[in-house]
Write a protein that holds these residues in place. Structure first.
Motif, PDB file in Angstrom:
ATOM      1  N   UNK A  97       0.811  -1.216   0.000  1.00  0.00           N
ATOM      2  CA  UNK A  97       0.000   0.000   0.000  1.00  0.00           C
ATOM      3  C   UNK A  97       0.848   1.272   0.000  1.00  0.00           C
ATOM      4  N   UNK A  98       2.170   1.126   0.038  1.00  0.00           N
ATOM      5  CA  UNK A  98       3.030   2.292  -0.108  1.00  0.00           C
ATOM      6  C   UNK A  98       3.709   2.778   1.147  1.00  0.00           C
ATOM      7  N   UNK A  99       3.654   2.017   2.228  1.00  0.00           N
ATOM      8  CA  UNK A  99       4.322   2.450   3.458  1.00  0.00           C
ATOM      9  C   UNK A  99       5.804   2.670   3.187  1.00  0.00           C
ATOM     10  N   UNK A 100       6.317   3.804   3.654  1.00  0.00           N
ATOM     11  CA  UNK A 100       7.716   4.147   3.403  1.00  0.00           C
ATOM     12  C   UNK A 100       8.651   3.368   4.310  1.00  0.00           C
ATOM     13  N   UNK A 101       8.270   3.246   5.572  1.00  0.00           N
ATOM     14  CA  UNK A 101       9.085   2.519   6.531  1.00  0.00           C
ATOM     15  C   UNK A 101       8.188   1.703   7.453  1.00  0.00           C
ATOM     16  N   UNK A 102       8.613   0.468   7.701  1.00  0.00           N
ATOM     17  CA  UNK A 102       7.885  -0.404   8.613  1.00  0.00           C
ATOM     18  C   UNK A 102       8.875  -0.965   9.629  1.00  0.00           C
ATOM     19  N   UNK A 103       8.563  -0.807  10.898  1.00  0.00           N
ATOM     20  CA  UNK A 103       9.325  -1.412  11.984  1.00  0.00           C
ATOM     21  C   UNK A 103       8.449  -2.451  12.645  1.00  0.00           C
ATOM     22  N   UNK A 104       9.009  -3.615  12.949  1.00  0.00           N
ATOM     23  CA  UNK A 104       8.224  -4.702  13.504  1.00  0.00           C
ATOM     24  C   UNK A 104       8.910  -5.240  14.751  1.00  0.00           C
ATOM     25  N   UNK A 105       8.125  -5.613  15.744  1.00  0.00           N
ATOM     26  CA  UNK A 105       8.659  -6.086  17.019  1.00  0.00           C
ATOM     27  C   UNK A 105       8.252  -7.524  17.287  1.00  0.00           C
ATOM     28  N   UNK A 106       9.069  -8.226  18.070  1.00  0.00           N
ATOM     29  CA  UNK A 106       8.705  -9.563  18.512  1.00  0.00           C
ATOM     30  C   UNK A 106       9.690 -10.016  19.575  1.00  0.00           C
ATOM     31  N   UNK A 107       9.275 -11.024  20.336  1.00  0.00           N
ATOM     32  CA  UNK A 107      10.147 -11.623  21.335  1.00  0.00           C
ATOM     33  C   UNK A 107      11.195 -12.538  20.712  1.00  0.00           C
ATOM     34  N   UNK A 108      10.894 -13.085  19.526  1.00  0.00           N
ATOM     35  CA  UNK A 108      11.717 -14.140  18.946  1.00  0.00           C
ATOM     36  C   UNK A 108      12.500 -13.639  17.739  1.00  0.00           C
ATOM     37  N   UNK A 109      13.835 -13.667  17.801  1.00  0.00           N
ATOM     38  CA  UNK A 109      14.662 -13.190  16.686  1.00  0.00           C
ATOM     39  C   UNK A 109      14.406 -13.924  15.378  1.00  0.00           C
ATOM     40  N   UNK A 110      14.062 -15.221  15.451  1.00  0.00           N
ATOM     41  CA  UNK A 110      13.832 -15.965  14.215  1.00  0.00           C
ATOM     42  C   UNK A 110      12.610 -15.444  13.462  1.00  0.00           C
ATOM     43  N   UNK A 111      11.614 -14.977  14.196  1.00  0.00           N
ATOM     44  CA  UNK A 111      10.454 -14.372  13.531  1.00  0.00           C
ATOM     45  C   UNK A 111      10.857 -13.049  12.876  1.00  0.00           C
ATOM     46  N   UNK A 112      11.671 -12.286  13.558  1.00  0.00           N
ATOM     47  CA  UNK A 112      12.112 -11.005  13.006  1.00  0.00           C
ATOM     48  C   UNK A 112      12.988 -11.209  11.775  1.00  0.00           C
ATOM     49  N   UNK A 113      13.725 -12.309  11.730  1.00  0.00           N
ATOM     50  CA  UNK A 113      14.532 -12.613  10.553  1.00  0.00           C
ATOM     51  C   UNK A 113      13.640 -12.840   9.335  1.00  0.00           C
ATOM     52  N   UNK A 114      12.514 -13.533   9.549  1.00  0.00           N
ATOM     53  CA  UNK A 114      11.554 -13.733   8.458  1.00  0.00           C
ATOM     54  C   UNK A 114      10.960 -12.391   8.032  1.00  0.00           C
ATOM     55  N   UNK A 115      10.639 -11.546   9.012  1.00  0.00           N
ATOM     56  CA  UNK A 115      10.085 -10.230   8.699  1.00  0.00           C
ATOM     57  C   UNK A 115      11.062  -9.403   7.868  1.00  0.00           C
ATOM     58  N   UNK A 116      12.344  -9.507   8.174  1.00  0.00           N
ATOM     59  CA  UNK A 116      13.348  -8.784   7.397  1.00  0.00           C
ATOM     60  C   UNK A 116      13.366  -9.262   5.953  1.00  0.00           C
ATOM     61  N   UNK A 117      13.270 -10.590   5.763  1.00  0.00           N
ATOM     62  CA  UNK A 117      13.212 -11.144   4.413  1.00  0.00           C
ATOM     63  C   UNK A 117      12.009 -10.612   3.638  1.00  0.00           C
ATOM     64  N   UNK A 118      10.914 -10.371   4.340  1.00  0.00           N
ATOM     65  CA  UNK A 118       9.682  -9.923   3.690  1.00  0.00           C
ATOM     66  C   UNK A 118       9.606  -8.408   3.536  1.00  0.00           C
ATOM     67  N   UNK A 119      10.649  -7.689   3.962  1.00  0.00           N
ATOM     68  CA  UNK A 119      10.695  -6.259   3.668  1.00  0.00           C
ATOM     69  C   UNK A 119      10.635  -5.309   4.831  1.00  0.00           C
ATOM     70  N   UNK A 120      10.659  -5.816   6.076  1.00  0.00           N
ATOM     71  CA  UNK A 120      10.643  -4.909   7.226  1.00  0.00           C
ATOM     72  C   UNK A 120      11.929  -4.078   7.236  1.00  0.00           C
ATOM     73  N   UNK A 121      11.792  -2.773   7.399  1.00  0.00           N
ATOM     74  CA  UNK A 121      12.952  -1.889   7.392  1.00  0.00           C
ATOM     75  C   UNK A 121      13.730  -1.956   8.698  1.00  0.00           C
TER      76      UNK A 121
END
Length: 354
Positions: free
Chosen positions: A222-246
């Protein structure tokens, strides 16, 4: 078949689905079976495979031979606890609502689908033309049918009948597994619409589980310029990074909501316009409010305890809007067909049980 033994059906719920969007049972079909093998929850912890009759479609229904059905967190919750909020299991119920299949019979009044069509299923079907239906917000109708929500049966079975108007043709380039994942993707679409995500938005997503990840995909589309995502588990955040989390922020148990809000601002360089809360945890909802800039929007997607203590006055004096999300509506139809676009469920990690 997508469920062969009861052991696989039950043990699949123990798979770490935080690392994938859905665990999908996959099926291959050659001839029509005579029995309708179904995964039926009888009571808390009592999950059975049963042979049920093959249903006949009504005039406006189609009979589907199911191909792929995702395991949702709600399926697991009903199995483990027998209820979700006010929805209490009172009689045996077929699980499953993230689904795709092939049309094998059509009702007499169905014109837009035919035998052989591959379709994704929207599990929520209005039962009456009430004020919510008329206003286009049919997901809020108190009488809506919804697969695998007591007392309504789901579609984790060989054969299933569904209202044809809530079955959508899949393009040739979309697999059955991807078609099943359109259902959770719809949650992300609805959440981002409720949040008014648009070109240039900065977005905080609390929780990098399956729904957090689809919200990430949709926000970026939808055009978000920057997305930050939080979680307790680093492995989930690694997947989020692959999917485009800044930015990815690892949360530690005991971190204070205001402390986390400050870290979000430091990483982004400013407070986000929008926060999408996907965990349902009380402290995370508090973080969402503190972190969002004045005049912004907090969308609550995750469902936790019925009562939550939140900094409501902080939100009020800064005109931070708090909006709820209940399932979704109007996310799939493009002249009765699933549209192709920049946000694809093919980007999501799938584990298949056969």
């Amino acid at each position: 078949m997508y469920f062969v033994t009861q052991t696989k059906s039950v043990n699949s719920a123990k798979h770490p689905i935080g690392l994938c969007l859905s665990a999908v049972f996959s099926a291959s079909h050659s001839v029509m079976e005579q029995d309708n093998l179904s995964v039926v929850l009888h009571s808390q912890g009592d999950l059975r495979l049963e042979k049920r009759p093959v249903p006949e479609p009504g005039p406006n229904e189609v009979l589907l031979q199911m191909h792929s059905v995702g395991i949702c967190g709600s399926d697991i919750h009903y199995w483990q606890h027998g209820r979700i909020g006010d929805f209490v299991l009172m009689k045996p119920m077929v699980l499953g609502h993230e689904a795709s299949g092939r049309v094998v019979r059509v009702g007499s009044a169905v014109k837009h689908l035919q035998v052989g069509d591959r379709v994704a299923v929207e599990p929520g079907v209005p039962r009456e033309m009430d004020e919510f239906f008329k206003s286009g917000r049919y997901n809020l109708s108190p009488t809506i049918f919804f697969c695998a929500t007591p007392p309504d049966d789901g579609n984790l079975c060989r054969y299933y009948t569904h209202n044809s108007n809530f079955c959508y043709k899949l393009p040739d380039n979309v697999t059955f597994e991807e078609g099943a994942l359109i259902e959770p993707l719809s949650v992300g679409i609805h959440a981002c619409r409720r949040a008014d995500v648009t070109l240039g938005s900065t977005v905080l997503i609390c929780g990098a589980g399956p729904i957090g990840l689809v919200c990430l995909l949709v926000a970026k589309a939808m055009g978000a310029a920057q997305v930050i995502i939080t979680d307790l588990f680093p492995e989930r955040l690694a997947v989020a990074k692959e999917l485009g989390a800044d930015f990815q922020l690892t949360v530690k148990r005991g971190d204070g909501p205001q402390q986390l809000a400050t870290r979000v601002e430091e990483m982004l360089g400013a407070q986000p316009h929008i926060t999408i809360e996907c965990s349902g945890v009380e402290s995370s909802i508090q973080t969402a409010i503190y972190a969002t800039r004045s005049g912004g929007v907090v969308v609550v997607v995750g469902l936790g305890s019925e009562m939550a203590t939140v900094p409501l006055i902080n939100a009020a004096v800064r005109e931070v809007d708090i909006r709820g999300v209940f399932r979704y509506c109007n996310t799939k139809c493009n002249n009765g067909t699933i549209p192709s676009g920049s946000c694809s469920s093919s980007e999501l990690k799938i584990t298949v049980f056969q």
